[in-house]
Design an enzyme around this catalytic site. Structure first.
Site, mmCIF file in Angstrom:
data_model
loop_
_atom_site.group_PDB
_atom_site.id
_atom_site.type_symbol
_atom_site.label_atom_id
_atom_site.label_comp_id
_atom_site.label_asym_id
_atom_site.label_seq_id
_atom_site.Cartn_x
_atom_site.Cartn_y
_atom_site.Cartn_z
ATOM 1 N N GLN D 109 0.841 -1.208 0.000
ATOM 2 C CA GLN D 109 0.000 0.000 0.000
ATOM 3 C C GLN D 109 0.868 1.247 0.000
ATOM 4 O O GLN D 109 0.635 2.209 -0.718
ATOM 5 C CB GLN D 109 -0.874 0.039 1.265
ATOM 6 N N ARG D 112 2.589 2.853 -3.085
ATOM 7 C CA ARG D 112 1.773 3.545 -4.081
ATOM 8 C C ARG D 112 2.010 5.059 -4.056
ATOM 9 O O ARG D 112 1.697 5.748 -5.026
ATOM 10 C CB ARG D 112 0.281 3.221 -3.874
ATOM 11 N N TYR D 121 15.135 -3.637 1.443
ATOM 12 C CA TYR D 121 15.941 -4.829 1.678
ATOM 13 C C TYR D 121 15.628 -5.834 0.572
ATOM 14 O O TYR D 121 14.455 -6.120 0.300
ATOM 15 C CB TYR D 121 15.533 -5.385 3.036
ATOM 16 N N ALA D 123 15.247 -9.273 -1.234
ATOM 17 C CA ALA D 123 15.147 -10.710 -1.025
ATOM 18 C C ALA D 123 15.679 -11.496 -2.220
ATOM 19 O O ALA D 123 15.686 -12.720 -2.222
ATOM 20 C CB ALA D 123 13.696 -11.104 -0.722
ATOM 21 N N ARG D 124 16.130 -10.764 -3.264
ATOM 22 C CA ARG D 124 16.879 -11.435 -4.326
ATOM 23 C C ARG D 124 18.300 -11.666 -3.826
ATOM 24 O O ARG D 124 18.949 -12.629 -4.197
ATOM 25 C CB ARG D 124 17.017 -10.553 -5.572
ATOM 26 N N ARG D 195 11.880 -16.809 -2.374
ATOM 27 C CA ARG D 195 11.060 -15.808 -1.662
ATOM 28 C C ARG D 195 9.581 -15.869 -2.018
ATOM 29 O O ARG D 195 8.747 -15.406 -1.258
ATOM 30 C CB ARG D 195 11.579 -14.407 -1.965
ATOM 31 N N HIS D 213 6.069 18.255 2.186
ATOM 32 C CA HIS D 213 4.772 18.387 1.508
ATOM 33 C C HIS D 213 4.186 17.011 1.203
ATOM 34 O O HIS D 213 3.026 16.728 1.497
ATOM 35 C CB HIS D 213 4.932 19.188 0.205
ATOM 36 N N ARG D 222 -3.175 8.383 5.028
ATOM 37 C CA ARG D 222 -2.911 7.147 5.757
ATOM 38 C C ARG D 222 -3.178 7.242 7.261
ATOM 39 O O ARG D 222 -3.310 6.210 7.916
ATOM 40 C CB ARG D 222 -1.477 6.691 5.503
#
Lengths: 303, 303, 303, 303
Positions: D109, D112, D121, D123-124, D195, D213, D222
């Protein structure tokens, strides 16, 4: 199969009678408009809309009143010039919109490209389908030893099958429990919470709109051989779309981006020395071993 | 007159035979495509291309396979909902491209909106036309006393004529000298240098492409009464285009943006007190005088 | 002289006593903070604030808990790696803010870089100073014959003086009339209108804030030899700031951006043929004359 | 507990001796710099760096040479003015950088919001920790009946425990299998593939940098009551940081954003009728039932 027959029928039903327009129109794109292109085991991408063509780039570059020149060859020349000199703003004048179905872990890489507009299917609002990505057998690959973020050769078939069994079993079970959690006659957990039980190979979908300049930036990174296979296959299909949509731009993109290579200051020195007849070794080059190897792989490529 | 007859002829010549397309097509926009809309004394804007319509917003919001619902009323309802709750991403799914001719000092305000793509006519590369903005008589206004960045009433006609004489004379003389500086058989100064001699009311032009969400943001700021008249007139013409292009969205935009008003926490308290029968004065309101006046002007507007 | 003594005094007065901070701090930048760097005849740039240093890039790249590695050499190695592989996001983690005074026609080029934040001195609200750019004698150059958007050699001194006289005279007269238009005891025209009478070499100023990744993009375009001199001089001063601020990044920037060169697919073929001993001419190269010359100028550069 | 003792020790070890700086420095923020703020069961956020303060906003708004006015009250007044009139660019002049640990479905979320810089971080490249989000008992809530994307009351404790058992069991099992897949002495699957077996409540972490801003835009969406609880708790903690960092701005943000309400054109008409003494009902209001209820809930709030 990426699309269910219901989905195909729904798309086909939309193929309403074409309308007349005075906007730039590309025949090859009209044929692509209602044709989903399958990617991975359940994914697809399809062109939903497009704006502009090669001549719209030329028109914007010239801030002209008309539609670019009449001669296609002149337009192609200007497009090559713009691409070569990184004049990016005229390429922003074309826009394309895709509908894409893709695994969540791919979506997480994809969304890092911020210069695009996205509407994703909402798992707060709706229920996701029971569809998750399982790699094809030859893509079940070992961790690379020398590149921490890459994959190496495919695992032997027996081990690969074991991997697929684990992936399938865990995704299925998590989805079963997702349904149990959601069941309105049972637990009735909120959708926004239940979704957290799904695995990262679950498919999602979105509408994705981007201008041509930023699309090419995306493609140059994601169609690259260092990109993860699962996103690269989408990028490669998009390059086919690019060729249909803006053939002169696609050709310049191959020449000056995908087929090009940027030599560092240190590499340029080595090339100058070699061209003047000197025998340069890694030791005398001033380059790190990794840069030396990469430079040589480019200079030795058979074209 | 904004366009020369040559320019009109050039645009007309481009009105090539319409093509068939399966893309969303808006009849009212097709008629606008080759119609320059005059603004100020030499400016214009014209729609060069557009992507999407009201139903494309609905389609993206639903991440549906099809073209939105069949019922126009349902689509309008969803669009109102999206606008009211500031769900902006579906509105990013439509795009429009304008060709605009405008004075340089207006272009300088306009370009501050970064979420758009621009190709401006280059005065490094080309020679600007002898065209500069002179306000209409009723727009030659005095500096506002109480708003440092606004204009007050029109000056008396005699003073206004004096202003126009000064503006015309200085712009003309600077343009004459621009030509003298450029003359390849005379001084032959570089174009990129000679242009600095022009005044800020000289006309320039550009292609400007923006998505619908950002267009509405631009319009809510620039069609506002506090916006400078010389950019506001462009914004107002664009609102007409908006109504032709996406009528349901334009209607929701009037209801929830342009016709709406945001009351601060302090203002809300005052309204609650007044609705419960209390007689509130500025002194007892807790609001500054300026906020008090602004609130009242909203609450007393006859609609 | 770029700054008046009043301005200098005002800046000096701000040099308040330093505070203690646990944020990454760069000694060389602290010295730059209240030091305006003069550019052109009346322009300047000065660093107002900065965030992060070389180790902040490393820290973000590793999403580590701490401050990067202890060893400077390891950090430099990772920074080179990130730069070489165009991993741009860690460079976005540093930010810099400048106060810049610059001619309006330069500001118009500069503002095209959208990935920055800007607050410009408002000529709607305030009155601009009587300061306009006049090129130094050796920069009064002729229009280039073979590059439509470039300048050629300096004009002969006599002609150059004529040019400067015209520029000075027109700018002065326009400014005189600007004051006449504004005079509150005379015409009293609104500021937002009066400003249109000024010439494009009038100085303006702004606060400009940008992250390190986008700063380097700006610098690679604007410190380039094809960039107009009047913006290039600002970019060159900023490269000095870059070296003081993030020395490891500045060094990688020189190696992999400014000192690097991107060969097209066609050029790579030519280089491979030459390295294998073939004598390639423009005719047999498959390259356009322009590309051939450009490639050779790179390969023959003495380093 | 959000942080392991190792992580705490690592952060503490970085609390190196403070340096002197002439940059704007905020005492309250210095204390926050090495203090992780716990969120959810394993998440946290901590301020890594900041740039600017309230006076930096004023300084940019005035494009002044100095540090804003001396009087704090005048600065606060200007900041209120800027907030009220949506002059957003001065607020872009401050920047903040957080280190955040958060569940993947929350990260999806969060991301976006495109106007921010992110380093996540990978995970590959690395292996994720065995940490996944399990809601507190009172947050295990039912699907809302009237709001398709919301949650209703908490489930009864027995059912909630059942939910938590399912979530814990599935996440654990998927993580166990993730380890099995990765085991270099066993299957040795590539990290970028393994993963995908993790569930969406797995914790990830990133560095997130944003200007003031855009931070306030993020917070207004949020920290809103319609936002999902699991992201809202992060936003609420950030509002505490906002108050420490830029108290005048935080206060204006409460007054003109969070505590404000935007009435639609139709609602304004109703309020005017009510203020003039008319008794308006939903039937005669012209508003939809939903808008009517929402308007009334605002007008009846006890403040």
């Amino acid at each position: 199969m990426a699309l269910t027959s219901e989905q195909r029928a729904e798309i086909a039903a939309q193929r309403n009678e074409p309308q007349l327009t005075s906007r730039p129109t590309v025949k090859a794109m009209e044929e692509l408009l209602f044709t989903p292109i399958e990617v991975l085991d359940h994914g697809f991408l399809r062109v939903v809309d497009y704006m502009g063509d090669d001549s719209a780039i030329v028109q914007a570059a010239r801030v002209s009143y008309g539609r670019g020149t009449k001669k296609v060859s002149e337009d192609a020349g200007l497009i090559r010039y713009l691409m070569r000199h990184r004049h990016s703003s005229p390429f922003e004048m074309c826009e394309i919109k895709f509908h894409v179905k893709l695994p969540v872990f791919v979506a997480r890489q994809w969304i890092r490209h911020r210069m695009a507009s996205v509407n994703e299917y909402s798992a707060r609002y709706s229920i996701l389908d029971r569809e998750f990505y399982l790699p094809a057998l030859d893509q079940v690959a070992a961790q690379s030893r020398d590149n921490r973020q890459g994959r190496s050769d495919a695992l032997d078939p027996e081990t690969a099958h074991k991997v697929l069994d684990i992936l399938r079993h865990d995704a299925s079970r998590c989805y079963d429990d997702y349904e149990t959690l959601l069941d309105p006659d049972g637990i009735g957990l909120a959708r926004e919470l239940a979704r957290m039980n799904l695995t990262l190979n679950t498919y999602t979908q979105w509408y994705w709109k981007i201008d041509l300049h930023n699309l090419m930036h995306f493609l140059s990174l994601r169609a690259d051989s260092h990109s993860q296979y699962e996103i690269r296959v989408y990028a490669e299909k998009m390059i086919d779309v690019l060729k249909a949509w803006v053939p002169a731009t696609a050709s310049a993109f191959e020449e000056y981006r995908r087929g090009a290579y940027t030599f560092s200051a240190g590499m340029l020195k080595v090339i100058r020395r070699r061209l003047s007849g000197e025998n340069v070794t890694q030791e005398t080059s001033g380059l790190s071993k990794r840069e030396w190897l990469e430079m040589n792989s480019i200079l030795e490529t058979q074209s």
